[in-house]
Design a protein around this motif. Structure first.
Motif, mmCIF file in Angstrom:
data_model
loop_
_atom_site.group_PDB
_atom_site.id
_atom_site.type_symbol
_atom_site.label_atom_id
_atom_site.label_comp_id
_atom_site.label_asym_id
_atom_site.label_seq_id
_atom_site.Cartn_x
_atom_site.Cartn_y
_atom_site.Cartn_z
ATOM 1 N N ASP A 239 0.933 -1.217 -0.071
ATOM 2 C CA ASP A 239 -0.068 0.129 0.012
ATOM 3 C C ASP A 239 0.838 1.192 -0.166
ATOM 4 O OD1 ASP A 239 -2.686 -0.939 -0.107
ATOM 5 O OD2 ASP A 239 -2.608 -1.575 2.028
ATOM 6 N N ASP A 242 2.165 1.879 -3.518
ATOM 7 C CA ASP A 242 1.406 2.489 -4.273
ATOM 8 C C ASP A 242 1.016 4.153 -3.873
ATOM 9 O OD1 ASP A 242 0.767 0.024 -5.315
ATOM 10 O OD2 ASP A 242 -0.975 -0.266 -4.275
ATOM 11 N N GLY A 243 1.304 4.243 -2.760
ATOM 12 C CA GLY A 243 1.167 5.864 -2.397
ATOM 13 C C GLY A 243 2.020 6.570 -3.097
ATOM 14 N N LEU A 246 1.113 6.985 -6.580
ATOM 15 C CA LEU A 246 0.106 8.164 -6.742
ATOM 16 C C LEU A 246 0.509 9.606 -6.550
ATOM 17 C CD1 LEU A 246 -2.697 6.434 -4.693
ATOM 18 C CD2 LEU A 246 -2.794 6.952 -7.146
ATOM 19 N N SER A 247 1.749 9.534 -5.467
ATOM 20 C CA SER A 247 2.463 10.911 -5.261
ATOM 21 C C SER A 247 3.084 11.347 -6.585
ATOM 22 C CB SER A 247 3.323 10.710 -4.120
ATOM 23 O OG SER A 247 4.414 11.806 -3.777
ATOM 24 N N LEU A 262 1.281 8.838 5.124
ATOM 25 C CA LEU A 262 0.755 7.530 4.394
ATOM 26 C C LEU A 262 0.461 6.570 5.666
ATOM 27 C CD1 LEU A 262 3.003 6.911 1.136
ATOM 28 C CD2 LEU A 262 0.506 7.944 1.413
ATOM 29 N N ALA A 307 -4.328 12.548 2.430
ATOM 30 C CA ALA A 307 -3.880 11.474 1.313
ATOM 31 C C ALA A 307 -4.764 11.175 0.410
ATOM 32 C CB ALA A 307 -2.959 10.469 1.806
ATOM 33 N N LYS A 308 -5.955 11.106 0.865
ATOM 34 C CA LYS A 308 -7.222 10.487 -0.148
ATOM 35 C C LYS A 308 -7.690 11.766 -0.862
ATOM 36 C CE LYS A 308 -11.337 7.513 0.084
ATOM 37 N NZ LYS A 308 -12.231 8.685 -0.427
ATOM 38 N N PHE A 313 -5.181 8.197 -2.428
ATOM 39 C CA PHE A 313 -4.708 7.230 -1.828
ATOM 40 C C PHE A 313 -5.658 6.416 -0.572
ATOM 41 C CE2 PHE A 313 -2.331 5.399 1.948
ATOM 42 C CZ PHE A 313 -1.708 4.509 1.201
ATOM 43 N N LYS A 314 -5.854 5.276 -0.657
ATOM 44 C CA LYS A 314 -6.297 4.629 0.476
ATOM 45 C C LYS A 314 -5.828 3.132 0.458
ATOM 46 C CE LYS A 314 -11.189 3.569 2.205
ATOM 47 N NZ LYS A 314 -10.522 2.835 3.228
#
Ligand code: UD1
Length: 337
Positions: A239, A242-243, A246-247, A262, A307-308, A313-314
């Motif tokens: 996870d 993945d953050g 997305l960043s 995160l 973050a979402k 991000f989740k």
């Protein structure tokens, strides 16, 4: 054309998982690592997982000449910077080494980036910048402090970035404050591989499960938490990886920096993690209560809302998956040796 990313510390624990996530997201990735805290088998494992040959430079991030040569050879669109020292106890014994590596490394890297005209950066920060939190869950606006030289380097690293961004609008930096990364890739080919006796909870439990250490010492049973043991925001390393994707996506999309937590937003206690790991490995793992570890907050967990909002991000992987993936990795490792 796919974007090209330099991943410093890309052979380490979080770096290697992020490498996989970036390749899967269609990025081209080049690794820079000095193998100070990474295993030699990692590049081969990354090739096995992704099916893509690894491009790797073995250098220290403080080696400016090497950085300049790598930037001259590759037209990078961004850098994800993991290369740093991260053991809290060691940082108390060797503060200058932490300043040199974590702060000197960041400054050297940013200078090389600026010279090469690369202004997109993702920086590994830590929930350590919140010190002992005043309230929970912890939002990014919470007061910042530090409890040890490691935390200090993350806090000052963020400040170096903020001042650099303020002086030159070409910079876009994603500052990611990690909570407690645990678990491993489902392949069992990469994971956390501490060279000595681990300081952190999950790797310690893993060694107890593997029979390499006799029992877990649970540091403190009288915290103001539901079962009296410390509560943390454990987040699956995939996870977390993945953050980073997305960043980077957000930096390329918006051209704007961000500073986000995160974490999952969910706290679990030391005993809850031990129980979940016992289930994953199929036996009750032995433990004893010992005094609190100095400097440990009772509880720490993220407010994951920003973050979402900013990154989309989740975290999706739960406690069970964190433990089963770690146990799978420990067994694959043991089978390899
Ligand atoms: C620690 C660092 C943090 C760093 C992070 C890296 C401290 C004070 N904080 O976070 O700055 O970013 O590692 O992953 O060192 N515990 C036990 N027995 C053990 C080990 C830990 O009971 O053998 C407990 C601790 O008291 C704590 C929880 O487990 O309540 C988590 O500890 P740990 O995994 O070391 O992480 P943090 O201390 O949260």
């Amino acid at each position: 054309m796919s974007k090209r990313i330099l991943l410093t510390g890309g052979a380490g624990y979080i770096g290697s998982h992020t490498y996989v996530a970036l390749i899967e997201a269609g990025y081209e990735v080049v690794i820079l690592d000095n193998f100070a805290n990474a295993a030699r088998r990692v590049p081969g494992a990354l090739e096995q997982i992704t099916g893509v040959p690894v491009t790797l430079f073995e250098h220290d991030v403080l080696d400016r000449a090497a950085l300049d040569a790598i930037f001259a050879e590759h037209a990078f669109d961004a850098v994800v910077h993991f290369a740093a020292l991260k053991a809290v106890g060691e940082s108390v014994e060797k503060p200058l080494e932490y300043m040199q590596c974590n702060l000197g490394g960041l400054v050297t890297l940013m200078q090389a980036m600026a010279q090469a005209g690369v202004f997109n950066l993702v920086f590994s920060s830590s929930a350590a910048v919140y010190g002992v939190p005043e309230s929970l869950p912890i939002p990014e606006t919470a007061p910042l402090s530090h409890a040890n030289p490691y935390g200090y380097t993350k806090l000052v690293g963020e400040e170096i970035i903020a001042q650099t961004c303020a002086s030159d609008p070409r910079w876009s930096v994603g500052v990611l404050r990690y909570f407690n990364p645990v678990g491993a890739h489902t392949s069992g080919l990469i994971g956390e591989d501490p060279k000595d006796i681990p300081n952190n909870l999950m790797p310690y439990i893993a060694k107890v499960a593997a029979g390499e250490l006799p029992q877990l010492s649970v540091f403190g049973d009288d915290y103001a938490t539901p079962d009296g043991t410390g509560v943390r925001d454990f987040i699956h390393v995939c996870d977390l990886a993945d953050g980073h994707v997305l960043s980077l996506n957000a930096l390329f999309r918006d051209g704007l920096g961000h500073t986000v937590n995160l974490g999952t937003g969910q706290g679990y206690s030391v005993l809850e993690l031990l129980g979940a790991y016992s289930k994953a490995c199929g036996r009750d793992l032995p433990f004893q209560f010992t005094p609190r570890r100095p400097g440990d907050p009772a509880a720490s967990y993220a407010d994951p809302g920003l973050a979402k909002d900013v990154l989309g991000f989740k975290a999706t992987r739960g406690l069970e998956e964190m433990c089963t993936s770690s146990w799978h990795w420990i067994n694959t490792c043991a089978a390899d040796n």
